[in-house]
Design a protein around this motif. Structure first.
Motif, PDB file in Angstrom:
ATOM      1  N   GLY A 181       0.812  -1.202   0.000  1.00 21.54           N
ATOM      2  CA  GLY A 181       0.000   0.000   0.000  1.00 21.54           C
ATOM      3  C   GLY A 181       0.846   1.252   0.000  1.00 21.54           C
ATOM      4  N   GLN A 182       0.406   2.270  -0.722  1.00 19.47           N
ATOM      5  CA  GLN A 182       1.110   3.543  -0.833  1.00 19.47           C
ATOM      6  C   GLN A 182       2.555   3.350  -1.283  1.00 19.47           C
ATOM      7  N   SER A 183       2.767   2.484  -2.234  1.00 16.40           N
ATOM      8  CA  SER A 183       4.135   2.156  -2.621  1.00 16.40           C
ATOM      9  C   SER A 183       4.543   2.872  -3.894  1.00 16.40           C
ATOM     10  N   GLN A 184       5.850   2.959  -4.068  1.00 20.51           N
ATOM     11  CA  GLN A 184       6.446   3.470  -5.296  1.00 20.51           C
ATOM     12  C   GLN A 184       7.525   2.505  -5.738  1.00 20.51           C
ATOM     13  N   SER A 185       7.822   2.533  -7.020  1.00 15.53           N
ATOM     14  CA  SER A 185       8.779   1.583  -7.569  1.00 15.53           C
ATOM     15  C   SER A 185       9.996   2.304  -8.137  1.00 15.53           C
ATOM     16  N   LEU A 186      11.128   1.610  -8.063  1.00 18.63           N
ATOM     17  CA  LEU A 186      12.405   2.150  -8.529  1.00 18.63           C
ATOM     18  C   LEU A 186      13.178   1.046  -9.224  1.00 18.63           C
ATOM     19  N   ALA A 187      13.745   1.354 -10.374  1.00 20.12           N
ATOM     20  CA  ALA A 187      14.640   0.433 -11.074  1.00 20.12           C
ATOM     21  C   ALA A 187      16.068   0.945 -10.955  1.00 20.12           C
ATOM     22  N   ALA A 234       3.204   2.661   8.727  1.00 19.83           N
ATOM     23  CA  ALA A 234       3.260   3.075  10.131  1.00 19.83           C
ATOM     24  C   ALA A 234       4.621   3.684  10.464  1.00 19.83           C
ATOM     25  N   SER A 235       5.414   3.006  11.265  1.00 19.84           N
ATOM     26  CA  SER A 235       6.711   3.551  11.709  1.00 19.84           C
ATOM     27  C   SER A 235       7.877   3.123  10.828  1.00 19.84           C
ATOM     28  N   TYR A 236       7.586   2.409   9.728  1.00 19.49           N
ATOM     29  CA  TYR A 236       8.673   1.861   8.928  1.00 19.49           C
ATOM     30  C   TYR A 236       8.488   2.166   7.441  1.00 19.49           C
ATOM     31  N   TRP A 237       9.621   2.163   6.747  1.00 28.05           N
ATOM     32  CA  TRP A 237       9.620   2.026   5.297  1.00 28.05           C
ATOM     33  C   TRP A 237       9.768   0.547   5.005  1.00 28.05           C
ATOM     34  N   ARG A 238       8.874   0.030   4.212  1.00 30.72           N
ATOM     35  CA  ARG A 238       8.988  -1.365   3.769  1.00 30.72           C
ATOM     36  C   ARG A 238       9.601  -1.341   2.375  1.00 30.72           C
ATOM     37  N   ILE A 239      10.747  -1.977   2.233  1.00 26.08           N
ATOM     38  CA  ILE A 239      11.486  -1.949   0.967  1.00 26.08           C
ATOM     39  C   ILE A 239      11.672  -3.380   0.481  1.00 26.08           C
ATOM     40  N   GLU A 240      11.156  -3.655  -0.697  1.00 23.81           N
ATOM     41  CA  GLU A 240      11.311  -4.977  -1.304  1.00 23.81           C
ATOM     42  C   GLU A 240      12.192  -4.851  -2.547  1.00 23.81           C
ATOM     43  N   ASN A 275      13.514 -13.851 -12.095  1.00 23.48           N
ATOM     44  CA  ASN A 275      13.757 -13.404 -10.735  1.00 23.48           C
ATOM     45  C   ASN A 275      14.767 -14.353 -10.110  1.00 23.48           C
ATOM     46  N   CYS A 276      15.826 -13.829  -9.518  1.00 23.00           N
ATOM     47  CA  CYS A 276      16.814 -14.728  -8.916  1.00 23.00           C
ATOM     48  C   CYS A 276      17.130 -14.324  -7.495  1.00 23.00           C
ATOM     49  N   GLY A 277      16.116 -13.880  -6.783  1.00 21.99           N
ATOM     50  CA  GLY A 277      16.276 -13.572  -5.372  1.00 21.99           C
ATOM     51  C   GLY A 277      15.464 -12.360  -4.976  1.00 21.99           C
ATOM     52  N   GLN A 278      14.892 -12.409  -3.796  1.00 23.87           N
ATOM     53  CA  GLN A 278      14.113 -11.281  -3.289  1.00 23.87           C
ATOM     54  C   GLN A 278      14.462 -11.050  -1.826  1.00 23.87           C
ATOM     55  N   LEU A 279      14.585  -9.798  -1.458  1.00 27.27           N
ATOM     56  CA  LEU A 279      14.869  -9.400  -0.079  1.00 27.27           C
ATOM     57  C   LEU A 279      13.883  -8.324   0.338  1.00 27.27           C
ATOM     58  N   THR A 280      13.547  -8.318   1.620  1.00 24.10           N
ATOM     59  CA  THR A 280      12.672  -7.285   2.173  1.00 24.10           C
ATOM     60  C   THR A 280      13.315  -6.707   3.418  1.00 24.10           C
ATOM     61  N   TRP A 281      13.289  -5.380   3.502  1.00 30.31           N
ATOM     62  CA  TRP A 281      13.791  -4.686   4.677  1.00 30.31           C
ATOM     63  C   TRP A 281      12.696  -3.817   5.280  1.00 30.31           C
ATOM     64  N   LEU A 282      12.712  -3.698   6.590  1.00 25.37           N
ATOM     65  CA  LEU A 282      11.910  -2.699   7.287  1.00 25.37           C
ATOM     66  C   LEU A 282      12.872  -1.685   7.863  1.00 25.37           C
ATOM     67  N   ARG A 283      12.794  -0.456   7.364  1.00 27.05           N
ATOM     68  CA  ARG A 283      13.711   0.597   7.796  1.00 27.05           C
ATOM     69  C   ARG A 283      12.921   1.648   8.564  1.00 27.05           C
ATOM     70  N   ALA A 309      14.988  -4.403  -9.043  1.00 23.85           N
ATOM     71  CA  ALA A 309      13.673  -3.769  -8.938  1.00 23.85           C
ATOM     72  C   ALA A 309      13.338  -3.555  -7.467  1.00 23.85           C
ATOM     73  N   PHE A 310      12.938  -2.352  -7.124  1.00 21.26           N
ATOM     74  CA  PHE A 310      12.581  -2.016  -5.751  1.00 21.26           C
ATOM     75  C   PHE A 310      11.141  -1.532  -5.695  1.00 21.26           C
ATOM     76  N   ARG A 311      10.497  -1.820  -4.576  1.00 22.79           N
ATOM     77  CA  ARG A 311       9.236  -1.173  -4.265  1.00 22.79           C
ATOM     78  C   ARG A 311       9.316  -0.664  -2.832  1.00 22.79           C
ATOM     79  N   VAL A 312       8.984   0.590  -2.663  1.00 21.43           N
ATOM     80  CA  VAL A 312       9.098   1.276  -1.370  1.00 21.43           C
ATOM     81  C   VAL A 312       7.698   1.649  -0.903  1.00 21.43           C
ATOM     82  N   GLY A 313       7.351   1.220   0.296  1.00 17.13           N
ATOM     83  CA  GLY A 313       6.041   1.530   0.846  1.00 17.13           C
ATOM     84  C   GLY A 313       6.157   2.116   2.238  1.00 17.13           C
ATOM     85  N   ALA A 314       5.273   3.056   2.544  1.00 16.40           N
ATOM     86  CA  ALA A 314       5.223   3.670   3.867  1.00 16.40           C
ATOM     87  C   ALA A 314       4.256   2.880   4.736  1.00 16.40           C
TER      88      ALA A 314
END
Length: 322
Positions: free
Chosen positions: A6-12, A265-271, A285-293, A258-263
Motif C-alpha cells: 500500500g502507498q508504494s512506489q517503484s524504482l529500477a 506506520a513507523s517503517y519504510w517497507r522496501i522490497e 527473478n533470482c532472489g528477493q529481499l525485504t527490509w523494514l527501515r 527492482a525495488f518497491r518502497v512503501g510507507a
C-alpha cells in the motif's frame, strides 16, 4: 514480480551499461590513459558488453513500469564527447524519470567529467560542486553522490572529499521525512573491489551515513550483484551488475534490481527483486529481499528500533523458478 504494498512506489536500478561506441573513435581515444582502455575494449571487453543486451535490460525495466530509475554510472567506455552525446540519447529513451551519477569511465580524463555532466544535466547535477543533489519523487529522495574522478593509468578508484561528505550529511538530515536512497558509483566499503578500484575517502561517506542515516545506498562499478552494509551501520549497500555484460557467472550476468518502497506506520517497507538475463535472453527473478527501515517519527513520538540489525546476510539464493 514484487508483491503489492500500500502507498508504494517503484524504482529500477541499473549501472555500468558501457554503451558500445558508434562510429569511428576520435583520435583523442588513442592518447594517454584512454589508449589502454581502447586496447582493453578491442582485445576483450567489446566481446562481453553488448548493446543488444543493454536494450533487453531496458525493455525488462520498461515492463516493470517504475516510477523512477537510478543509473549509477559508467554509461561510456572512454569518456569521449561523442560517447556523452550517445549516452544522452540513451537516457532520453528511459521510460521513467531518471537520476544519474557518473562513473570512473565517464571521468577518464580531467576534462571528461565536466563534459559528461554538461551533456547529462537533465538527469544529474550540472557541475561537480553541485554534488550531492536531490531528486524528490513521491516519498523517495534520490540523493546523488559523485565519486568519479580521473585516475592514473591502470587505476579506477573514486574519491569523495570531506566537503562533499559534509554536504551529504546536511542533505540526509534535511530529507528525513523521505525514504532516502543514496546513489554512488563506487562501493562505500573496502573489500568489494580491488584497492586500485576502490573509493578513496569512503570513511567520509560512511561517517555521514552513520550520523545522519539513510534507507539504502545503491552502487555499481563491481559488475557483480552483492548486498552488504555500510560499515558500523545497518544501512544496506546494494550493487547491481553491468547492464550490458554477458557472463556465465550468475551474479555477474546482465541484469538490474527492482525495488518497491512503501510507507507503513513507523517503517519504510522496501522490497528488492534481482532480475537476471539468462543465456536464452529471458529475464528471471533470482532472489528477493525485504527490509523494514525505521521512518522518522512524528514530533513527540519515540523512534522505532532498527528492524534490520543483522551484520551480514547471504545475497541471492538460487534463482526463483529457474
Amino acid at each position: 514480480m514484487i508483491s503489492h504494498i500500500g502507498q508504494s512506489q517503484s524504482l529500477a536500478h541499473l549501472s555500468d551499461v558501457h554503451l558500445p561506441p558508434t562510429g569511428v573513435l576520435s583520435p583523442k581515444a588513442f592518447l594517454g590513459k584512454r589508449a589502454l582502455s581502447v586496447l582493453s575494449w578491442k582485445r576483450r571487453r567489446s566481446r562481453l558488453h553488448s548493446l543488444k543486451t543493454a536494450e533487453a535490460v531496458m525493455n525488462d525495466i520498461t515492463a516493470f513500469a517504475p516510477d523512477a530509475i537510478a543509473d549509477t554510472g559508467d554509461l561510456t567506455n572512454f569518456g569521449l564527447p561523442q560517447e556523452f552525446s550517445q549516452a544522452a540519447g540513451w537516457l532520453e529513451q528511459m521510460p521513467a524519470p531518471t537520476v544519474v551519477v557518473p562513473g570512473n569511465h565517464d571521468a577518464m580524463t580531467s576534462g571528461s567529467r565536466k563534459q559528461a555532466l554538461a551533456a547529462w544535466d537533465r538527469w544529474t547535477a550540472p557541475r561537480a560542486e553541485d554534488f550531492p543533489f536531490v531528486r524528490r519523487i513521491g516519498n523517495m529522495a534520490l540523493i546523488g553522490v559523485c565519486s568519479a574522478v580521473a585516475s592514473p593509468p591502470l587505476m579506477a578508484y573514486g574519491r569523495v572529499d570531506i566537503d562533499q561528505a559534509m554536504r551529504l550529511r546536511r542533505i540526509l538530515e534535511a530529507t528525513r521525512d523521505a525514504c532516502r536512497i543514496v546513489l554512488i558509483h563506487h562501493p562505500v566499503t573496502p573489500g568489494l573491489v580491488p584497492w586500485r578500484k576502490s573509493l578513496l575517502g569512503w570513511r567520509h561517506v560512511a561517517g555521514a551515513l552513520k550520523e545522519a542515516g539513510a534507507e539504502l545506498v545503491l552502487h555499481g562499478h563491481s559488475h557483480c550483484a552483492t548486498t552488504s552494509f555500510i560499515p558500523d551501520t545497518a544501512i544496506p549497500l546494494i550493487a547491481t551488475p553491468s547492464a550490458s555484460l554477458m557472463s556465465d557467472e550468475p551474479d555477474r550476468a546482465a541484469g538490474w534490481n527492482a525495488f518497491r518502497v512503501g510507507a507503513e506506520a513507523s517503517y519504510w517497507r522496501i522490497e528488492m527483486t534481482r532480475r537476471r538475463m539468462t543465456k536464452t535472453g529471458e529475464f528471471i527473478n533470482c532472489g528477493q529481499l525485504t527490509w523494514l527501515r525505521p521512518r522518522a517519527p512524528a514530533q513527540g513520538t519515540p523512534a522505532s528500533p532498527d528492524a534490520f540489525g543483522t551484520p551480514s546476510i547471504q545475497v541471492y539464493q538460487d534463482a526463483i523458478g529457474a
